[in-house]
Design an enzyme around this catalytic site. Structure first.
Site, PDB file in Angstrom:
ATOM      1  N   VAL A   1       0.805  -1.223   0.000  1.00 16.05           N
ATOM      2  CA  VAL A   1       0.000   0.000   0.000  1.00 16.05           C
ATOM      3  C   VAL A   1       0.840   1.276   0.000  1.00 16.05           C
ATOM      4  O   VAL A   1       0.279   2.369  -0.154  1.00 16.05           O
ATOM      5  CB  VAL A   1      -0.987   0.015   1.184  1.00 16.05           C
ATOM      6  CG1 VAL A   1      -2.032  -1.072   1.017  1.00 16.05           C
ATOM      7  CG2 VAL A   1      -0.280  -0.144   2.512  1.00 16.05           C
ATOM      8  N   GLU A   2       2.138   1.153   0.182  1.00  7.91           N
ATOM      9  CA  GLU A   2       3.038   2.308   0.068  1.00  7.91           C
ATOM     10  C   GLU A   2       4.379   1.837  -0.463  1.00  7.91           C
ATOM     11  O   GLU A   2       4.938   0.847   0.017  1.00  7.91           O
ATOM     12  CB  GLU A   2       3.292   2.980   1.419  1.00  7.91           C
ATOM     13  CG  GLU A   2       2.147   3.751   2.005  1.00  7.91           C
ATOM     14  CD  GLU A   2       2.554   4.432   3.304  1.00  7.91           C
ATOM     15  OE1 GLU A   2       3.723   4.879   3.412  1.00  7.91           O
ATOM     16  OE2 GLU A   2       1.723   4.483   4.221  1.00  7.91           O
TER      17      GLU A   2
END
Length: 263
Positions: free
Chosen positions: A159-160
């Site tokens: 997610v990052e």
């Protein structure tokens, strides 16, 4: 932990097709040397990183944590109902951020640190660093993916992932950020290797972030991650005009081809 289990329970009751995940700031710890005490130090640091996910994904508190509480005289109030909730309502997937691997040593004399997301780490002499000292390790992403998969056997979601850098626009606001493209390309290749060569189950990948914004880590505007440049500096000066960087068009092709545009 109980709140996480309850959220998963409620979401599945609302719709059995709902998928509920958890999130950690990931990055595998390497031992500083082949000395066993360094390997043990790396294992201990990994356990600190994975503790919450051990409970959320496996459904019970790990023995290493229970023993630590015992040594430190810590007693946590928990009911049979709590333990039942944890066991029966584990998360469906594990999401995580990845910016760098980390290094641990059991030798107290080893002290040279480098910056990182949330956690500082011992410096790895084999890796290059960003302008903010975050070490760049695409293979570390593949290692981290495999470690999480081996540990939990649950689907994952990155997610990052991204590179904070000083961007210099031309008179039209265009930034030729080949360094960002190179960073993301190397990490996407590592992700692809983990999927197709190692067999990990990866649901998706999102970068940090799509547009320049104030850095959560340092409070700076000049530490830029986005595909879109925002005309603003650390002092708050600028028009806030937005312009597409070179990486914008590159990543557009990556998305449209589902990664096939990367050789």
């Amino acid at each position: 932990m109980v709140a996480s289990a309850l959220a998963t329970k409620i979401a599945h009751e609302i719709d059995p097709e709902n998928k509920i995940g958890c999130m950690l700031a990931a990055g595998q710890y390497y031992p500083n040397t082949a000395h066993p005490r360094d390997y043990w130090a790396a294992m201990e640091e990994d356990r600190k990183s994975y503790f919450f996910i051990d409970v959320q994904a496996r459904g019970e508190y790990p023995n290493y944590a229970k023993k630590q509480w015992e040594r430190e005289g810590i007693e946590i109030e928990m009911t049979a109902e709590d333990l039942d909730l944890l066991k029966n309502y584990t998360v469906d997937f594990v999401s995580f951020s990845y910016y760098a691997s980390r290094v641990a040593s059991g030798d107290p004399e080893v002290k040279e640190l480098t910056a990182g997301n949330v956690f500082a780490s011992l410096k790895n002499p084999y890796l290059e660093s960003s302008e903010w000292g975050w070490q760049i390790d695409p293979l570390g992403l593949r290692i981290t993916l495999n470690t999480i998969w081996d540990r939990y056997q649950k689907p994952m979601f990155i997610v990052e992932n991204g590179l904070g850098a000083m961007d210099t626009p031309d008179e039209n606001g265009y930034v030729e950020d080949d360094y960002r493209i190179a960073y993301l390309e190397a990490h996407i290749k590592a992700m692809r290797d983990a999927i197709y060569q190692d067999g990990v189950d990866l649901l998706g990948y999102t970068t940090w972030g799509c547009i320049d914004l104030v850095s959560a880590g340092t409070g700076e505007m000049n530490k830029r991650y986005g595909f879109i440049y925002v005309d603003r500096d650390n002092a708050g000066h600028g028009t806030l005009k937005r312009s597409k960087k070179k990486s914008f068009y590159w990543y557009k092709d990556v998305i449209a081809s589902n990664g096939a545009s990367i050789e």
